[in-house]
Enzyme design. Structure first.
Site, PDB file in Angstrom:
ATOM      1  N   GLU A  99       0.822  -1.199   0.000  1.00  0.00           N
ATOM      2  CA  GLU A  99       0.000   0.000   0.000  1.00  0.00           C
ATOM      3  C   GLU A  99       0.863   1.259   0.000  1.00  0.00           C
ATOM      4  O   GLU A  99       1.994   1.262   0.485  1.00  0.00           O
ATOM      5  CB  GLU A  99      -0.955  -0.021   1.188  1.00  0.00           C
ATOM      6  CG  GLU A  99      -0.285  -0.265   2.501  1.00  0.00           C
ATOM      7  CD  GLU A  99      -1.285  -0.546   3.617  1.00  0.00           C
ATOM      8  OE1 GLU A  99      -2.345  -1.127   3.357  1.00  0.00           O
ATOM      9  OE2 GLU A  99      -0.992  -0.171   4.757  1.00  0.00           O
ATOM     10  N   CYS A 112       3.599   8.426   0.558  1.00  0.00           N
ATOM     11  CA  CYS A 112       4.157   7.531   1.571  1.00  0.00           C
ATOM     12  C   CYS A 112       4.285   6.156   0.936  1.00  0.00           C
ATOM     13  O   CYS A 112       3.286   5.611   0.459  1.00  0.00           O
ATOM     14  CB  CYS A 112       3.204   7.506   2.767  1.00  0.00           C
ATOM     15  SG  CYS A 112       3.651   6.299   4.006  1.00  0.00           S
ATOM     16  N   CYS A 119       6.320  -6.924   7.336  1.00  0.00           N
ATOM     17  CA  CYS A 119       7.478  -6.276   7.959  1.00  0.00           C
ATOM     18  C   CYS A 119       8.286  -7.332   8.679  1.00  0.00           C
ATOM     19  O   CYS A 119       7.727  -8.258   9.269  1.00  0.00           O
ATOM     20  CB  CYS A 119       7.028  -5.194   8.947  1.00  0.00           C
ATOM     21  SG  CYS A 119       8.429  -4.296   9.678  1.00  0.00           S
ATOM     22  N   CYS A 123       6.606  -5.010  15.962  1.00  0.00           N
ATOM     23  CA  CYS A 123       6.106  -4.053  16.948  1.00  0.00           C
ATOM     24  C   CYS A 123       4.652  -4.439  17.256  1.00  0.00           C
ATOM     25  O   CYS A 123       3.820  -4.466  16.339  1.00  0.00           O
ATOM     26  CB  CYS A 123       6.205  -2.639  16.396  1.00  0.00           C
ATOM     27  SG  CYS A 123       7.874  -2.237  15.835  1.00  0.00           S
ATOM     28  N   CYS A 126       1.473  -2.473  16.062  1.00  0.00           N
ATOM     29  CA  CYS A 126       1.423  -2.107  14.645  1.00  0.00           C
ATOM     30  C   CYS A 126       0.731  -3.207  13.853  1.00  0.00           C
ATOM     31  O   CYS A 126       1.077  -4.384  13.974  1.00  0.00           O
ATOM     32  CB  CYS A 126       2.846  -1.902  14.140  1.00  0.00           C
ATOM     33  SG  CYS A 126       2.967  -1.822  12.356  1.00  0.00           S
ATOM     34  N   SER A 207      11.927   6.651   7.532  1.00  0.00           N
ATOM     35  CA  SER A 207      11.516   6.370   8.901  1.00  0.00           C
ATOM     36  C   SER A 207      11.980   4.970   9.306  1.00  0.00           C
ATOM     37  O   SER A 207      11.799   4.021   8.546  1.00  0.00           O
ATOM     38  CB  SER A 207       9.991   6.440   8.993  1.00  0.00           C
ATOM     39  OG  SER A 207       9.563   6.089  10.279  1.00  0.00           O
ATOM     40  N   LEU A 230      10.031   6.040  17.791  1.00  0.00           N
ATOM     41  CA  LEU A 230      10.554   5.932  19.163  1.00  0.00           C
ATOM     42  C   LEU A 230       9.537   5.222  20.072  1.00  0.00           C
ATOM     43  O   LEU A 230       9.803   4.180  20.635  1.00  0.00           O
ATOM     44  CB  LEU A 230      10.890   7.328  19.689  1.00  0.00           C
ATOM     45  CG  LEU A 230      11.624   7.350  21.017  1.00  0.00           C
ATOM     46  CD1 LEU A 230      13.031   6.780  20.899  1.00  0.00           C
ATOM     47  CD2 LEU A 230      11.686   8.775  21.587  1.00  0.00           C
ATOM     48  N   CYS A 348      -0.859   1.797   9.302  1.00  0.00           N
ATOM     49  CA  CYS A 348       0.018   0.696   8.925  1.00  0.00           C
ATOM     50  C   CYS A 348      -0.720  -0.606   8.596  1.00  0.00           C
ATOM     51  O   CYS A 348      -1.296  -1.230   9.459  1.00  0.00           O
ATOM     52  CB  CYS A 348       0.949   0.444  10.106  1.00  0.00           C
ATOM     53  SG  CYS A 348       2.648   0.329   9.685  1.00  0.00           S
TER      54      CYS A 348
HETATM   55  S1  SF4 Z   1       5.939  -0.051  13.321  1.00  0.00           S
HETATM   56 FE1  SF4 Z   1       7.181  -0.112  11.444  1.00  0.00          FE
HETATM   57  S2  SF4 Z   1       8.971  -1.462  12.017  1.00  0.00           S
HETATM   58 FE2  SF4 Z   1       7.358  -1.837  13.572  1.00  0.00          FE
HETATM   59  S3  SF4 Z   1       6.221  -3.634  12.749  1.00  0.00           S
HETATM   60 FE3  SF4 Z   1       5.162  -1.743  12.028  1.00  0.00          FE
HETATM   61  S4  SF4 Z   1       5.990  -1.371   9.973  1.00  0.00           S
HETATM   62 FE4  SF4 Z   1       7.409  -2.789  11.044  1.00  0.00          FE
END
Ligand code: SF4
Length: 373
Positions: A99, A112, A119, A123, A126, A207, A230, A348
């Site tokens: 996307e 973006c 990924c 995280c 996310c 980023s 962060l 995300c």
């Molecule tokens: S915040 Fe960024 S680095 Fe962390 S899982 Fe999501 S896409 Fe990946």
């Protein structure tokens, strides 16, 4: 970190070729050198289908289609938010979905881009991190997102009052860009190239969640804008929210940020997604005040966009404003990011996830998007 699959054996794509590489291709095809400039001009405008390159002879159009992957991705779904934000779901020619988002404003238009399908990092807050990692994108696939958005802006100009040209590129979509370093560096070369998309380094932001050696290499080679995900300013909390912190803890990140080559009037952005009761407490203000260097860094507070099944809640808006004020009172530049595309799930991995859930449904222009929180 989830393992990355190699992408080295993929055929070359039109978006990733430099002008000298196009010239070499023309020589191989027995074409005059000026044809390379013509192809380059079309490509930089977003036109990658040789059949639409009207000033090329038919034989050359056919040869390009045979030799290159001219369009490494195609549009699968496009959604437009009430605020003008456009969210795109692209299908890769080699399989997989990514996307991208266009964020229009009066003085700029920002795309973006994604750098991975899924990924490699996990995280937990996310949505992309909860999805399977499938593959690293190639440079051509990253650039193709930019070109597809340019094409879309030409086909359907942004409303009056909004900037009509693509001006900024941010690597904040799906994936950890610096875990796909080679392709991201190659794509940056083309974005910055005067014969390529010719975008100033001041208008490009990468980023990252904080891969320290890769940040140092990025700064040495491409001193673009840097944003750090962060989200916590103590190791105990960041180990939980951004697990890469277990490998590169805050002290290492601090050193790396101190060494980042900042231009005059520039700053590093520290992204901070606000989770109610998790990282939005008084002690978090104090921890940020200890970590942040106010002369070099700015904190960007981001509203958490919940996704189905998310075990987190976002901090209320009033609390975010109060948190920002508490940082400002401590001499830290802090902003609350204006939320874009809320009505189209602009966070995300959400577009891709939504598309999977609705597989088979026709896309509509008024449906739904953004990414790397
Ligand atoms: S915040 Fe960024 S680095 Fe962390 S899982 Fe999501 S896409 Fe990946």
């Amino acid at each position: 970190m989830k393992p990355a699959k190699p992408t080295a054996s993929l055929p070359p794509t039109l978006p990733e070729l430099s002008l000298p590489e196009l010239e070499a291709l023309m020589a191989e095809l027995g074409q005059p050198r000026f044809r390379a400039r013509q192809v380059n001009d079309w490509r930089n405008k977003g036109v990658c289908d040789p059949d639409r390159m009207r000033n090329l002879p038919a034989a050359l159009r056919r040869a390009l289609a045979e030799r290159l992957v001219c369009e490494p991705l195609t549009l699968a779904r496009r959604q437009v938010s009430r605020d003008g934000t456009r969210k795109y779901l692209f299908r890769l020619a080699r399989g997989g979905m990514v996307e991208s988002v266009l964020i229009p404003e009066a003085s700029r238009a920002t795309v973006c881009v994604s750098s991975q399908v899924g990924c490699v990092l996990d995280c937990p807050f996310c949505h992309t991190g909860t999805q399977n990692f499938e593959t690293n994108l190639t440079a051509g696939e990253i650039l193709a997102q930019v070109l597809a958005v340019k094409r879309d802006m030409a086909a359907e100009p942004l409303p009056t009052g909004m900037h009509g040209q693509l001006t900024h590129v941010v690597y904040m979509g799906m994936g950890e860009p610096l875990a796909n370093e080679r392709a991201v560096h190659a794509s940056l070369e083309r974005l910055l190239d005067a014969n390529g998309l010719n975008i100033s380094r001041r208008r490009i932001t990468v980023s990252t969640s904080g891969l320290v050696p890769q940040i140092a290499r990025l700064g040495a080679r491409f001193p673009v804008n840097l944003a750090i995900s962060l989200h916590a300013a103590t190791d105990a909390l960041r180990d939980r929210l951004v697990p890469v912190n277990r490998t590169w803890p805050l002290a290492r990140l601090r050193q790396c940020l101190d060494d980042w080559p900042l231009g005059p009037q520039r700053h590093v952005t520290l992204e901070y997604v606000m989770l109610a009761g998790v990282n939005d407490r008084e002690e978090d203000v104090a921890a940020l005040a200890r970590f942040v260097r106010p002369d070099r860094e700015r904190v960007n507070l981001i509203q958490f966009n919940p996704w189905p099944g998310a075990p987190w809640r976002g901090s209320p808006r009033e609390h975010m404003n109060a948190f920002a004020q508490a940082l400002i009172d401590k001499g830290i530049r802090a902003t609350v990011r204006r939320s874009r595309g809320d009505d189209i799930m602009a966070a995300c991995g959400q577009l891709k996830a939504g598309a999977s859930a609705n597989a088979g449904e026709p896309a509509t222009a008024e449906e739904e998007h953004r990414a790397h929180a």
